[in-house]
Design a protein around this motif. Sequence first.
Motif, mmCIF file in Angstrom:
data_model
loop_
_atom_site.group_PDB
_atom_site.id
_atom_site.type_symbol
_atom_site.label_atom_id
_atom_site.label_comp_id
_atom_site.label_asym_id
_atom_site.label_seq_id
_atom_site.Cartn_x
_atom_site.Cartn_y
_atom_site.Cartn_z
ATOM 1 N N GLN A 1 9.224 8.526 -63.704
ATOM 2 C CA GLN A 1 7.998 8.062 -63.054
ATOM 3 C C GLN A 1 7.835 6.545 -63.231
ATOM 4 O OE1 GLN A 1 5.508 10.036 -61.343
ATOM 5 N NE2 GLN A 1 4.842 7.987 -60.724
ATOM 6 N N ASN A 2 8.078 6.049 -64.425
ATOM 7 C CA ASN A 2 7.948 4.613 -64.682
ATOM 8 C C ASN A 2 8.974 3.811 -63.897
ATOM 9 O OD1 ASN A 2 5.944 5.335 -66.440
ATOM 10 N ND2 ASN A 2 7.038 4.766 -68.305
ATOM 11 N N ASP B 1 7.912 11.011 -67.599
ATOM 12 C CA ASP B 1 7.399 9.642 -67.461
ATOM 13 C C ASP B 1 8.530 8.630 -67.342
ATOM 14 O OD1 ASP B 1 4.912 10.741 -67.733
ATOM 15 O OD2 ASP B 1 4.482 9.890 -69.706
#
Length: 338
Positions: free
Chosen positions: A290-291, A287
Amino acid sequence: MNDSFQIIPFKAKDGFPLNLWRYENSFRTKGPVLLVHGAGVRANIFNAPTDKNIIQALAEDGYDVWLENWRASIDLEPNEWDLDIVAKNDHPAAVEKILAETGKKELKAIIHCQGSTSFMISVAKGLVPQVTTIVSNAVSLHPVVPKWSVFKLRFLVPVVNALFDYLNPQWGLEAPSFKTKFLRKVVKWTHPEDDTMVGKFVSFTYGSGFPALWLLENLNEETKQWIQHEFAEVPLSFFKHIRDCVNIGVLRPNDRKARETYLDGNFKPKARIALFGGRQNLCFLPDSQQNTFEYLERVDPGVHKLYILENYSHLDVFFGKNSHRDVFPLMLAELNKS
């Protein structure tokens, strides 16, 4: 291929002595690429005893390969650093030194873990405008860690900091005092995985898995043993800074009174960025990248790229036994786009 390096000393902006390793090969047809290691390791972390490591892959493709030993390197004098200090002083000086040595006006970079977060702060502050393409592994602008790591950062780091200024996975091989011997026993009790004691100490220090920074099935036996000599001191001062960043999910200055983050004002990088993350990473969750990718898509749509590697974790992205087939071609393709 000749696996030797020219060691080039230089000083950070604040005078701290650092060095660069320049890979010696005779067929440099492309410009310089800078490799930036993570916390508590050194430049040699990219020089794994695999069939073909990332340095060799870059050199074969024609790149002039440089490795930065910034102040987190275990080859240098232990010191209490944070990401801001490094971003301001180390990476800009390294970029300037490489360009002065080569006579080039720009370079590309492959950055890993806290080498990546600190380098991205340099980028956000406009301190490395000569960098045109960045390949980032594991984490960049948005640190996200497992829940157990959040607990450790918030509650265990203050306790450990009362006893130690540094943590050192080398205590897995030799614990020099009563308190380090006790900590070694804690690591042994809590980490049943089939790894070396240094490997277990690395997982205890940096993540939430068993192990946290690599999948054992991705390592050949020589690499598994080699890792034992590639980790040493990391200061608790770093963990306190990254804890504050993790708490809000984005990089921020190491000043609890400051409300701003490094993304305030819709920071838009001049460099094109390719983000890599291992799906199995238990140090920084996928994440994290991804963020950052979602942020970059908002401010600069269609320019940057994200790769989530299904069968990789954290550092095995670079020293996995099959990385030369699974990962390096993707990184080279991104570097070669511009």
